[in-house]
Design a protein around this motif. Structure first.
Motif, PDB file in Angstrom:
ATOM      1  N   ARG A 133      13.959 -12.637   1.521  1.00 53.12           N
ATOM      2  CA  ARG A 133      15.418 -12.754   1.521  1.00 53.12           C
ATOM      3  C   ARG A 133      16.047 -12.050   2.723  1.00 53.12           C
ATOM      4  N   GLY A 134      15.222 -11.402   3.522  1.00 54.28           N
ATOM      5  CA  GLY A 134      15.742 -10.712   4.691  1.00 54.28           C
ATOM      6  C   GLY A 134      16.407  -9.387   4.381  1.00 54.28           C
ATOM      7  N   GLU A 135      16.119  -8.793   3.224  1.00 58.70           N
ATOM      8  CA  GLU A 135      16.701  -7.498   2.897  1.00 58.70           C
ATOM      9  C   GLU A 135      16.091  -6.435   3.806  1.00 58.70           C
ATOM     10  N   PRO A 136      16.905  -5.523   4.330  1.00 58.92           N
ATOM     11  CA  PRO A 136      16.429  -4.620   5.382  1.00 58.92           C
ATOM     12  C   PRO A 136      15.358  -3.645   4.908  1.00 58.92           C
ATOM     13  N   THR A 137      14.214  -3.706   5.564  1.00 61.97           N
ATOM     14  CA  THR A 137      13.110  -2.789   5.318  1.00 61.97           C
ATOM     15  C   THR A 137      12.557  -2.367   6.673  1.00 61.97           C
ATOM     16  N   TRP A 138      12.387  -1.069   6.849  1.00 61.05           N
ATOM     17  CA  TRP A 138      11.852  -0.540   8.099  1.00 61.05           C
ATOM     18  C   TRP A 138      10.450   0.001   7.856  1.00 61.05           C
ATOM     19  N   ILE A 139       9.608  -0.159   8.858  1.00 57.89           N
ATOM     20  CA  ILE A 139       8.229   0.299   8.759  1.00 57.89           C
ATOM     21  C   ILE A 139       7.911   1.162   9.981  1.00 57.89           C
ATOM     22  N   ALA A 140       7.135   2.217   9.756  1.00 54.54           N
ATOM     23  CA  ALA A 140       6.715   3.117  10.842  1.00 54.54           C
ATOM     24  C   ALA A 140       5.224   2.933  11.066  1.00 54.54           C
ATOM     25  N   LEU A 141       4.840   2.777  12.322  1.00 53.14           N
ATOM     26  CA  LEU A 141       3.431   2.562  12.671  1.00 53.14           C
ATOM     27  C   LEU A 141       2.969   3.590  13.693  1.00 53.14           C
ATOM     28  N   ARG A 173       0.833  -1.212   0.000  1.00 54.10           N
ATOM     29  CA  ARG A 173       0.000   0.000   0.000  1.00 54.10           C
ATOM     30  C   ARG A 173       0.863   1.256   0.000  1.00 54.10           C
ATOM     31  N   LEU A 174       1.897   1.274   0.835  1.00 51.56           N
ATOM     32  CA  LEU A 174       2.771   2.440   0.903  1.00 51.56           C
ATOM     33  C   LEU A 174       3.596   2.601  -0.374  1.00 51.56           C
ATOM     34  N   ALA A 175       4.043   1.499  -0.938  1.00 48.94           N
ATOM     35  CA  ALA A 175       4.819   1.574  -2.182  1.00 48.94           C
ATOM     36  C   ALA A 175       3.976   2.102  -3.335  1.00 48.94           C
ATOM     37  N   LEU A 176       2.706   1.697  -3.403  1.00 48.47           N
ATOM     38  CA  LEU A 176       1.834   2.187  -4.464  1.00 48.47           C
ATOM     39  C   LEU A 176       1.512   3.666  -4.276  1.00 48.47           C
ATOM     40  N   ARG A 206      -1.161   1.332  12.716  1.00 47.66           N
ATOM     41  CA  ARG A 206      -1.315   1.452  11.258  1.00 47.66           C
ATOM     42  C   ARG A 206      -0.003   1.915  10.645  1.00 47.66           C
ATOM     43  N   ALA A 207       0.411   1.247   9.553  1.00 51.81           N
ATOM     44  CA  ALA A 207       1.651   1.605   8.870  1.00 51.81           C
ATOM     45  C   ALA A 207       1.493   2.961   8.187  1.00 51.81           C
ATOM     46  N   VAL A 208       2.402   3.894   8.516  1.00 51.09           N
ATOM     47  CA  VAL A 208       2.338   5.232   7.927  1.00 51.09           C
ATOM     48  C   VAL A 208       3.608   5.579   7.154  1.00 51.09           C
ATOM     49  N   SER A 245       8.651   5.782   1.523  1.00 56.95           N
ATOM     50  CA  SER A 245       7.283   6.270   1.359  1.00 56.95           C
ATOM     51  C   SER A 245       6.701   6.646   2.713  1.00 56.95           C
ATOM     52  N   VAL A 246       6.066   7.810   2.758  1.00 55.22           N
ATOM     53  CA  VAL A 246       5.311   8.246   3.937  1.00 55.22           C
ATOM     54  C   VAL A 246       3.916   8.604   3.460  1.00 55.22           C
ATOM     55  N   THR A 247       2.915   8.065   4.122  1.00 55.39           N
ATOM     56  CA  THR A 247       1.538   8.328   3.692  1.00 55.39           C
ATOM     57  C   THR A 247       1.231   9.826   3.762  1.00 55.39           C
ATOM     58  N   ALA A 248       0.341  10.278   2.898  1.00 49.67           N
ATOM     59  CA  ALA A 248       0.115  11.720   2.700  1.00 49.67           C
ATOM     60  C   ALA A 248      -0.196  12.460   4.004  1.00 49.67           C
ATOM     61  N   ALA A 249      -1.011  11.874   4.867  1.00 46.40           N
ATOM     62  CA  ALA A 249      -1.415  12.555   6.103  1.00 46.40           C
ATOM     63  C   ALA A 249      -0.256  12.765   7.064  1.00 46.40           C
ATOM     64  N   GLU A 250       0.856  12.029   6.887  1.00 41.48           N
ATOM     65  CA  GLU A 250       1.987  12.107   7.817  1.00 41.48           C
ATOM     66  C   GLU A 250       3.189  12.852   7.243  1.00 41.48           C
TER      67      GLU A 250
END
Length: 330
Positions: free
Chosen positions: A212-220, A177-180, A224-226, A258-263
């Motif tokens: 593959r364990g490639e590093p990806t960080w997510i902010a919640l 969702r964030l990538a799109l 909810r992921a933002v 990617s950061v969602t528009a509201a954030e």
């Protein structure tokens, strides 16, 4: 009485010999332009074009790429791409203009007629002589490869309501969702293209990367992921494609942020980068860490501010015109 002998005229230089001579001079040009550039590399195999005569002779190699339907690069590239790899020595404006003119004359007719096509050239960002030439021919600085030496970013203000962690297999839907969302925004300010199969392609790529364990960080925030920062590691070693772009060594890279528009503007991107950089800068092999790199779009009013503030600066500029038939003569 014997007739006097005359020395045979020297054999004309082959295009490959001209390329080699100009490349030796071009290495000096690159070294003087920017100390962070690697040694100028020989171009890939392709259609060699030589223009002019010494001391105003220049050359280049023209390559052609076709991306099949459903492939990942179609989300940031045209389907048919003509690419110029200049080998110009120390040439100034006029010889470079002649080289671009010759490039257009050697493009495949099918590419010139194709709406989903592009003409591209990648060149050191600090070479303003070439900048003037590319602009005059209708090329646009659509992306830059920017680099940052190792080191932490300034500590972002604390945000007690934000959780930053590594993404895992259970985060695929949120990451897609964030990538799109990032793709949709970038398509308005850069070279990205929202194609019909974008969601399926992104899902496959993200699922495979997480697997593959490639590093990806997510902010919640409140579960909810933002925000997301999709990263990786690569090594610039002799013979690799990266060797022509970055000095030898180990590099971290940011593939997608990617950061969602509201954030946007709330510091989520800064928090993600502060979490990611220590791991990306860490040594993971015998090759010394050199820093991190990424691509961003200069026309993007967000990334063109965010990444330089974080310490990234342009090394290479990717010039492009779409469709390829839009490349102008003078």
């Amino acid at each position: 009485m014997a007739r006097p002998r005359h020395a045979a005229p020297p054999a004309p230089e082959t295009p490959a010999q001209v390329l080699a001579e100009l490349l030796a001079v071009q290495r000096g040009r690159f070294a003087a332009l920017d100390p962070r550039l690697p040694e100028a590399a020989a171009p890939p195999p392709g259609d060699i074009v030589v223009v002019g005569t010494p001391p105003h002779r220049v050359a280049g190699v023209i390559t052609h790429h076709s991306w099949p339907a459903g492939s990942g690069p179609l989300l940031w590239s045209a389907a048919q791409v003509s690419e110029l790899h200049p080998v110009v020595g120390a040439a100034g404006h006029a010889p470079l203009h002649a080289l671009v003119e010759a490039w257009r004359g050697r493009m495949l007719p099918a590419v010139l007629r194709e709406p989903d096509s592009a003409a591209t050239v990648t060149w050191p960002s600090r070479d303003v002589v070439a900048t003037r030439v590319f602009l005059d021919h209708g090329l646009v600085p659509l992306a830059v490869l920017a680099v940052r030496p190792p080191g932490a970013v300034a500590s972002p203000p604390p945000d007690a309501g934000l959780e930053i962690r590594r993404a895992d297999d259970g985060d695929v839907d949120a990451c897609v969702r964030l990538a799109l969302e990032e793709l949709a925004y970038s398509s308005q300010v850069g070279g990205s293209v929202v194609r019909a199969d974008a969601e399926a392609v992104k899902r496959t790529v993200i699922r495979d990367r997480l697997g593959r364990g490639e590093p990806t960080w997510i902010a919640l925030r409140r579960g909810r992921a933002v925000g997301m920062m999709e990263c990786g590691r690569a090594e610039s070693t002799p013979g690799t494609w990266l060797a022509g772009l970055l000095p030898e060594g180990a590099w971290g890279y940011v593939n997608c942020a990617s950061v969602t528009a509201a954030e946007r503007g709330s510091g989520v991107g800064h928090q993600l980068l502060a979490a990611a950089l220590p791991e990306l800068d860490a040594a993971t092999s015998d090759v010394p860490p050199r820093g991190t790199y990424l691509y961003y779009n200069p026309p993007n009013p967000l990334s063109s501010v965010f990444w330089p503030r974080a310490g990234y600066r342009p090394l290479w500029t990717l010039w492009e015109v779409r469709p390829a038939g839009g490349l102008r003569g003078l």
